[in-house]
Design a protein around this motif. Structure first.
Motif, PDB file in Angstrom:
ATOM      1  N   ALA A  75       1.116  -1.422   0.177  1.00 26.56           N
ATOM      2  CA  ALA A  75       0.014   0.041   0.064  1.00 26.56           C
ATOM      3  C   ALA A  75       1.168   1.072   0.096  1.00 26.56           C
ATOM      4  O   ALA A  75       1.547   1.329   0.732  1.00 26.56           O
ATOM      5  CB  ALA A  75      -0.429  -0.149   1.032  1.00 26.56           C
ATOM      6  N   ILE A  76       0.540   1.993  -0.741  1.00 26.45           N
ATOM      7  CA  ILE A  76       1.078   3.631  -0.931  1.00 26.45           C
ATOM      8  C   ILE A  76       0.388   4.296  -0.165  1.00 26.45           C
ATOM      9  O   ILE A  76      -0.964   4.446  -0.307  1.00 26.45           O
ATOM     10  CB  ILE A  76       1.594   3.846  -2.797  1.00 26.45           C
ATOM     11  CG1 ILE A  76       2.189   3.273  -2.834  1.00 26.45           C
ATOM     12  CG2 ILE A  76       1.737   5.863  -2.216  1.00 26.45           C
ATOM     13  CD1 ILE A  76       2.857   2.378  -4.576  1.00 26.45           C
ATOM     14  N   GLU A  77       1.090   5.493   0.555  1.00 27.66           N
ATOM     15  CA  GLU A  77       0.341   6.367   1.103  1.00 27.66           C
ATOM     16  C   GLU A  77       0.962   7.836   0.679  1.00 27.66           C
ATOM     17  O   GLU A  77       2.203   8.099   0.743  1.00 27.66           O
ATOM     18  CB  GLU A  77       0.289   6.744   2.414  1.00 27.66           C
ATOM     19  CG  GLU A  77       0.020   4.686   3.179  1.00 27.66           C
ATOM     20  CD  GLU A  77       0.082   4.989   4.589  1.00 27.66           C
ATOM     21  OE1 GLU A  77       1.038   5.167   4.992  1.00 27.66           O
ATOM     22  OE2 GLU A  77      -1.085   4.650   5.514  1.00 27.66           O
ATOM     23  N   ASP A  78       0.494   8.336  -0.196  1.00 30.19           N
ATOM     24  CA  ASP A  78       0.910   9.454  -0.820  1.00 30.19           C
ATOM     25  C   ASP A  78      -0.074  10.420   0.604  1.00 30.19           C
ATOM     26  O   ASP A  78      -1.235  11.358   0.047  1.00 30.19           O
ATOM     27  CB  ASP A  78       0.402  10.033  -2.119  1.00 30.19           C
ATOM     28  CG  ASP A  78       1.279  10.904  -3.360  1.00 30.19           C
ATOM     29  OD1 ASP A  78       1.016  11.667  -2.396  1.00 30.19           O
ATOM     30  OD2 ASP A  78       1.412  10.742  -4.304  1.00 30.19           O
ATOM     31  N   PHE A  79       1.109  11.859   0.904  1.00 29.75           N
ATOM     32  CA  PHE A  79       0.921  12.866   1.587  1.00 29.75           C
ATOM     33  C   PHE A  79       1.653  14.221   0.887  1.00 29.75           C
ATOM     34  O   PHE A  79       2.216  14.949   1.559  1.00 29.75           O
ATOM     35  CB  PHE A  79       1.073  12.756   2.838  1.00 29.75           C
ATOM     36  CG  PHE A  79      -0.368  11.923   3.882  1.00 29.75           C
ATOM     37  CD1 PHE A  79      -0.884  12.602   3.679  1.00 29.75           C
ATOM     38  CD2 PHE A  79       0.272  10.442   3.332  1.00 29.75           C
ATOM     39  CE1 PHE A  79      -1.993  11.669   4.968  1.00 29.75           C
ATOM     40  CE2 PHE A  79      -0.677   9.945   4.240  1.00 29.75           C
ATOM     41  CZ  PHE A  79      -1.924  10.073   4.867  1.00 29.75           C
ATOM     42  N   ASN A  80       1.910  13.931  -0.821  1.00 33.46           N
ATOM     43  CA  ASN A  80       3.111  14.681  -1.307  1.00 33.46           C
ATOM     44  C   ASN A  80       2.365  16.117  -0.930  1.00 33.46           C
ATOM     45  O   ASN A  80       3.580  17.376  -0.576  1.00 33.46           O
ATOM     46  CB  ASN A  80       3.192  14.453  -2.548  1.00 33.46           C
ATOM     47  CG  ASN A  80       4.874  14.550  -3.088  1.00 33.46           C
ATOM     48  OD1 ASN A  80       5.501  14.406  -2.194  1.00 33.46           O
ATOM     49  ND2 ASN A  80       4.344  14.913  -4.489  1.00 33.46           N
ATOM     50  N   GLU A  81       1.319  17.027  -1.491  1.00 36.42           N
ATOM     51  CA  GLU A  81       0.250  17.545  -1.765  1.00 36.42           C
ATOM     52  C   GLU A  81       0.678  18.417  -0.230  1.00 36.42           C
ATOM     53  O   GLU A  81       1.384  19.659   0.255  1.00 36.42           O
ATOM     54  CB  GLU A  81      -0.431  17.585  -1.997  1.00 36.42           C
ATOM     55  CG  GLU A  81      -0.448  17.508  -3.120  1.00 36.42           C
ATOM     56  CD  GLU A  81      -0.036  18.609  -4.763  1.00 36.42           C
ATOM     57  OE1 GLU A  81       0.502  19.734  -3.997  1.00 36.42           O
ATOM     58  OE2 GLU A  81       0.852  18.157  -5.288  1.00 36.42           O
ATOM     59  N   THR A  82       0.736  17.736   1.134  1.00 44.78           N
ATOM     60  CA  THR A  82       0.518  18.372   1.918  1.00 44.78           C
ATOM     61  C   THR A  82       1.908  17.993   3.363  1.00 44.78           C
ATOM     62  O   THR A  82       2.014  18.912   3.391  1.00 44.78           O
ATOM     63  CB  THR A  82      -0.538  17.945   3.427  1.00 44.78           C
ATOM     64  OG1 THR A  82      -0.090  15.829   3.213  1.00 44.78           O
ATOM     65  CG2 THR A  82      -2.038  17.507   2.366  1.00 44.78           C
ATOM     66  N   VAL A  83       2.567  17.879   3.391  1.00 44.08           N
ATOM     67  CA  VAL A  83       3.704  17.232   4.185  1.00 44.08           C
ATOM     68  C   VAL A  83       4.984  16.488   2.995  1.00 44.08           C
ATOM     69  O   VAL A  83       5.672  15.754   4.083  1.00 44.08           O
ATOM     70  CB  VAL A  83       3.453  16.626   4.898  1.00 44.08           C
ATOM     71  CG1 VAL A  83       2.423  16.494   6.191  1.00 44.08           C
ATOM     72  CG2 VAL A  83       2.808  15.019   4.846  1.00 44.08           C
ATOM     73  N   GLN A  84       4.819  16.860   2.071  1.00 42.50           N
ATOM     74  CA  GLN A  84       5.695  16.277   0.581  1.00 42.50           C
ATOM     75  C   GLN A  84       6.423  15.129   1.135  1.00 42.50           C
ATOM     76  O   GLN A  84       7.521  15.011   1.961  1.00 42.50           O
ATOM     77  CB  GLN A  84       7.187  17.310   0.782  1.00 42.50           C
ATOM     78  CG  GLN A  84       6.718  18.465   0.261  1.00 42.50           C
ATOM     79  CD  GLN A  84       5.550  19.125   1.291  1.00 42.50           C
ATOM     80  OE1 GLN A  84       5.731  19.335   2.492  1.00 42.50           O
ATOM     81  NE2 GLN A  84       4.747  19.695   0.760  1.00 42.50           N
ATOM     82  N   GLU A  85       5.541  14.386   2.062  1.00 39.59           N
ATOM     83  CA  GLU A  85       6.036  11.920   2.097  1.00 39.59           C
ATOM     84  C   GLU A  85       5.227  11.372   1.413  1.00 39.59           C
ATOM     85  O   GLU A  85       4.215  11.693   1.486  1.00 39.59           O
ATOM     86  CB  GLU A  85       6.285  12.522   3.203  1.00 39.59           C
ATOM     87  CG  GLU A  85       6.266  12.113   4.048  1.00 39.59           C
ATOM     88  CD  GLU A  85       6.212  11.483   5.275  1.00 39.59           C
ATOM     89  OE1 GLU A  85       5.976  10.871   6.218  1.00 39.59           O
ATOM     90  OE2 GLU A  85       7.045  12.163   5.995  1.00 39.59           O
ATOM     91  N   ILE A  86       6.164  10.214   0.894  1.00 41.67           N
ATOM     92  CA  ILE A  86       5.069   9.231   0.387  1.00 41.67           C
ATOM     93  C   ILE A  86       5.381   8.395   1.470  1.00 41.67           C
ATOM     94  O   ILE A  86       7.035   7.920   1.044  1.00 41.67           O
ATOM     95  CB  ILE A  86       5.297   9.147  -1.198  1.00 41.67           C
ATOM     96  CG1 ILE A  86       5.300  10.345  -2.291  1.00 41.67           C
ATOM     97  CG2 ILE A  86       4.150   8.040  -2.004  1.00 41.67           C
ATOM     98  CD1 ILE A  86       5.520  10.182  -2.721  1.00 41.67           C
TER      99      ILE A  86
END
Length: 148
Positions: A75-86
């Motif tokens: 599973a990928i959790e993509d928080f790139n827009e909010t905290v620049q973290e995937i």
């Protein structure tokens, strides 16, 4: 353990996995995407919102040392827009591969053991009966050392 993340035999990213919950065979780490990665097609969570992937992505993790990892899911959790973290989470890795892959991280010299435990807690909120559930995922990881 360094792995490539694949969808339909195409590398969509890379990760350096570490143990999260040995008792459940859970590992995880930062996901570094390639140009072929598309969050709408590959990420289970995008900036806190559940992304329905049913029938879209069949992700696998593959290492040079162990080949394709036997597990229950990737599973990928993509928080790139909010905290620049995937982040990537590997669920239900098979034994003894899990213990072998993370032996250096699970055992320290002198009989000390390192442990990592974590949880992936979906926070489901339904706003109105006609809307789909919104899922925010929170990952918590604790590390410690047991002295022998």
């Amino acid at each position: 353990m360094k792995v490539d993340i694949l969808n339909d035999e195409k590398v969509i990213g890379h990760a350096d996995l570490g143990p999260i919950d040995p008792s459940m065979g859970v590992a995880g780490g930062r996901f570094v995407p390639t140009r072929d990665y598309d969050p709408r097609l590959h990420a289970f969570v995008i900036d806190g919102e559940y992304n329905d992937l049913e029938g879209k992505a069949q992700l696998t993790a593959c290492s040079a040392e162990f080949g394709v990892l036997r597990c229950e899911g990737v599973a990928i959790e993509d928080f790139n827009e909010t905290v620049q973290e995937i982040n990537i989470v590997i669920l239900g890795m098979a034994y003894p591969e899990y213990e072998t892959a993370f032996a250096s991280l699970l055992r320290l010299g002198g009989g000390d053991e390192i442990f990592a435990s974590g949880s992936l807690r979906p926070d489901v909120r339904i706003r109105r009966s006609d809307e789909r559930p919104r899922v925010r995922s929170t990952s918590t990881i604790f590390f410690g050392v047991v002295r022998r």
